[in-house]
Design a protein around this motif. Structure first.
Motif, mmCIF file in Angstrom:
data_model
loop_
_atom_site.group_PDB
_atom_site.id
_atom_site.type_symbol
_atom_site.label_atom_id
_atom_site.label_comp_id
_atom_site.label_asym_id
_atom_site.label_seq_id
_atom_site.Cartn_x
_atom_site.Cartn_y
_atom_site.Cartn_z
ATOM 1 N N ALA A 1 54.440 75.738 13.567
ATOM 2 C CA ALA A 1 55.171 76.996 13.351
ATOM 3 C C ALA A 1 55.899 77.430 14.610
ATOM 4 C CB ALA A 1 54.201 78.084 12.889
ATOM 5 N N ILE A 2 55.249 77.298 15.754
ATOM 6 C CA ILE A 2 55.891 77.665 17.027
ATOM 7 C C ILE A 2 57.155 76.839 17.241
ATOM 8 C CG2 ILE A 2 55.610 77.638 19.544
ATOM 9 C CD1 ILE A 2 52.579 78.152 19.000
ATOM 10 N N LEU A 3 57.064 75.538 17.027
ATOM 11 C CA LEU A 3 58.225 74.668 17.194
ATOM 12 C C LEU A 3 59.340 75.027 16.217
ATOM 13 C CD1 LEU A 3 56.316 71.304 17.676
ATOM 14 C CD2 LEU A 3 57.845 72.351 19.372
ATOM 15 N N LEU A 4 58.982 75.271 14.968
ATOM 16 C CA LEU A 4 59.989 75.618 13.963
ATOM 17 C C LEU A 4 60.691 76.923 14.306
ATOM 18 C CD1 LEU A 4 58.046 74.706 10.699
ATOM 19 C CD2 LEU A 4 60.126 73.576 11.528
ATOM 20 N N LEU A 5 59.930 77.908 14.754
ATOM 21 C CA LEU A 5 60.506 79.220 15.034
ATOM 22 C C LEU A 5 61.378 79.224 16.284
ATOM 23 C CD1 LEU A 5 57.414 81.343 14.034
ATOM 24 C CD2 LEU A 5 59.673 81.476 12.971
ATOM 25 N N HIS A 6 61.227 78.225 17.127
ATOM 26 C CA HIS A 6 62.115 78.113 18.288
ATOM 27 C C HIS A 6 63.406 77.362 17.936
ATOM 28 C CE1 HIS A 6 58.779 79.695 20.649
ATOM 29 N NE2 HIS A 6 59.626 79.822 21.647
ATOM 30 N N GLU A 7 63.512 76.871 16.716
ATOM 31 C CA GLU A 7 64.760 76.350 16.137
ATOM 32 C C GLU A 7 65.451 75.324 17.045
ATOM 33 O OE1 GLU A 7 66.996 79.306 13.692
ATOM 34 O OE2 GLU A 7 65.860 80.723 14.927
ATOM 35 N N ARG B 1 53.259 76.259 28.960
ATOM 36 C CA ARG B 1 52.798 77.627 29.214
ATOM 37 C C ARG B 1 53.071 78.530 28.018
ATOM 38 N NH1 ARG B 1 54.613 80.403 34.739
ATOM 39 N NH2 ARG B 1 53.272 78.682 35.467
ATOM 40 N N ARG B 2 54.246 78.352 27.400
ATOM 41 C CA ARG B 2 54.583 79.174 26.220
ATOM 42 C C ARG B 2 53.657 78.836 25.060
ATOM 43 N NH1 ARG B 2 54.840 82.665 23.608
ATOM 44 N NH2 ARG B 2 56.510 83.583 22.382
ATOM 45 N N PHE B 3 53.370 77.572 24.883
ATOM 46 C CA PHE B 3 52.407 77.182 23.846
ATOM 47 C C PHE B 3 51.059 77.837 24.091
ATOM 48 C CE2 PHE B 3 54.920 73.290 22.643
ATOM 49 C CZ PHE B 3 54.945 73.538 21.286
ATOM 50 N N ALA B 4 50.589 77.793 25.324
ATOM 51 C CA ALA B 4 49.276 78.348 25.646
ATOM 52 C C ALA B 4 49.236 79.844 25.361
ATOM 53 C CB ALA B 4 48.932 78.070 27.105
ATOM 54 N N PRO C 1 43.578 81.289 27.671
ATOM 55 C CA PRO C 1 43.695 79.860 27.339
ATOM 56 C C PRO C 1 42.519 79.084 27.893
ATOM 57 C CG PRO C 1 45.138 80.401 29.158
ATOM 58 C CD PRO C 1 44.572 81.707 28.674
ATOM 59 N N PRO C 2 42.093 78.039 27.210
ATOM 60 C CA PRO C 2 41.002 77.214 27.741
ATOM 61 C C PRO C 2 41.458 76.476 28.994
ATOM 62 C CG PRO C 2 41.982 76.165 25.833
ATOM 63 C CD PRO C 2 42.604 77.529 25.928
ATOM 64 N N GLN C 3 40.509 76.000 29.735
ATOM 65 C CA GLN C 3 40.830 75.306 30.984
ATOM 66 C C GLN C 3 41.708 74.083 30.735
ATOM 67 O OE1 GLN C 3 37.363 74.404 33.300
ATOM 68 N NE2 GLN C 3 38.515 73.783 35.112
ATOM 69 N N ALA C 4 41.489 73.438 29.624
ATOM 70 C CA ALA C 4 42.250 72.224 29.297
ATOM 71 C C ALA C 4 43.382 72.533 28.314
ATOM 72 C CB ALA C 4 41.311 71.178 28.713
ATOM 73 N N ALA C 5 44.016 73.728 28.432
ATOM 74 C CA ALA C 5 45.040 74.149 27.478
ATOM 75 C C ALA C 5 46.188 73.149 27.392
ATOM 76 C CB ALA C 5 45.568 75.524 27.855
ATOM 77 N N ALA C 6 46.692 72.685 28.524
ATOM 78 C CA ALA C 6 47.838 71.773 28.521
ATOM 79 C C ALA C 6 47.503 70.470 27.800
ATOM 80 C CB ALA C 6 48.290 71.486 29.952
ATOM 81 N N ALA C 7 46.331 69.915 28.104
ATOM 82 C CA ALA C 7 45.925 68.666 27.454
ATOM 83 C C ALA C 7 45.721 68.884 25.960
ATOM 84 C CB ALA C 7 44.649 68.140 28.093
ATOM 85 N N THR C 8 45.198 70.051 25.597
ATOM 86 C CA THR C 8 44.962 70.353 24.181
ATOM 87 C C THR C 8 46.284 70.448 23.428
ATOM 88 O OG1 THR C 8 42.944 71.555 24.755
ATOM 89 C CG2 THR C 8 43.886 71.975 22.584
ATOM 90 N N VAL C 9 47.277 71.119 24.030
ATOM 91 C CA VAL C 9 48.593 71.223 23.392
ATOM 92 C C VAL C 9 49.208 69.839 23.217
ATOM 93 C CG1 VAL C 9 50.962 72.047 23.684
ATOM 94 C CG2 VAL C 9 49.044 73.576 24.160
#
Length: 241
Positions: free
Chosen positions: A31-37, A44-47, A55-63
């Motif tokens: 949804a985030i990707l779709l809404l950014h068109e 960072r924006r995903f987190a 955000p969890p410590q491993a936020a970047a890896a999780t995304v």
């Protein structure tokens, strides 16, 4: 052919077959990707969108994991997730989201209304509203999803109001007034709905009820638009209907 849904559950179809998006986290990522068109979204924006201030410590890896899984889901479709220096961007064919098609219909409706083609406006708005399939962005979660859900629900409500205005212009005010009353029961502070109801009552020959409805709002300090409509009804302004 690829299709995405935001005006209902977050879903995707390829050639008529629903794709398995996976967990709520992956639906939210989609949804985030779709809404950014097509614009890139940073890690960072995903987190921030997924976890707000915690955000969890491993936020970047999780995304990255969520994106990798979505790439697998979208393989062999016309859509793709591209890596950029800034982050990730979802490339999709034109009009592949229900939101894109919704906006196309409402734009056409606006153009038709301005040209006095109220039948066309009504048909376009009905087509737009048919794309709304239950709870908006169901399956997505988090602060960003909630903010976007409110925004999209407002777009849908505006289209509903525009459709009712078109129906009044087409002489269907007798049916519009009850619908406006039902909508007001769910959203009693919406002044645009009060304005619509007054107009529908007046257009259906119930002038006294339209005026009485306005006087029932006096304790809430009606908006300038409602005050102006009240004056126009008092004056039996022929341009109202």
């Amino acid at each position: 052919m690829i299709e995405f849904s935001l005006l209902g559950p977050v879903q995707a179809w390829h050639d008529g077959r629903e794709l398995e998006i996976g967990s709520p986290q992956q639906r939210t990522t989609l949804a985030i990707l779709l809404l950014h068109e097509g614009a890139p979204v940073s890690l960072r924006r995903f987190a921030a969108a997924l976890w707000d201030d915690e955000p969890p410590q491993a936020a970047a890896a999780t995304v990255r994991t969520y994106v990798s899984r979505l790439r697998h889901v979208l393989q062999d479709t016309p859509a793709s997730i591209e890596s950029t220096a800034y982050g990730y961007a979802l490339s999709t064919p034109p009009l592949s989201t229900d939101l894109d098609r919704f906006r196309r219909h409402t734009l056409r409706a606006t153009e038709a209304t301005q040209a006095g083609r109220h039948t066309t406006a009504d048909l376009e708005l009905c087509s737009a509203l048919a794309l709304h399939r239950g709870a908006v962005m169901a399956g997505a979660f988090g602060p960003y999803a909630e903010t976007q859900r409110i925004r999209l629900e407002r777009l849908i409500r505006d289209a509903e109001l525009a459709r009712l205005h078109a129906q009044i212009r087409l002489g269907d005010a007798d049916y519009t007034a009850p619908e406006a009353q039902m909508m007001l029961a769910a959203d009693p502070d919406n002044e645009a709905l009060h304005e619509l109801l007054m107009l529908a009552l007046y257009a259906s020959g119930r002038r006294a009820e339209a005026l009485a409805h306005f006087h029932g709002l006096r304790h809430t300090t009606p908006s300038p638009a409602l005050v102006t409509l009240h004056r126009r009804i008092l004056a039996d302004d022929p341009a109202l209907i």
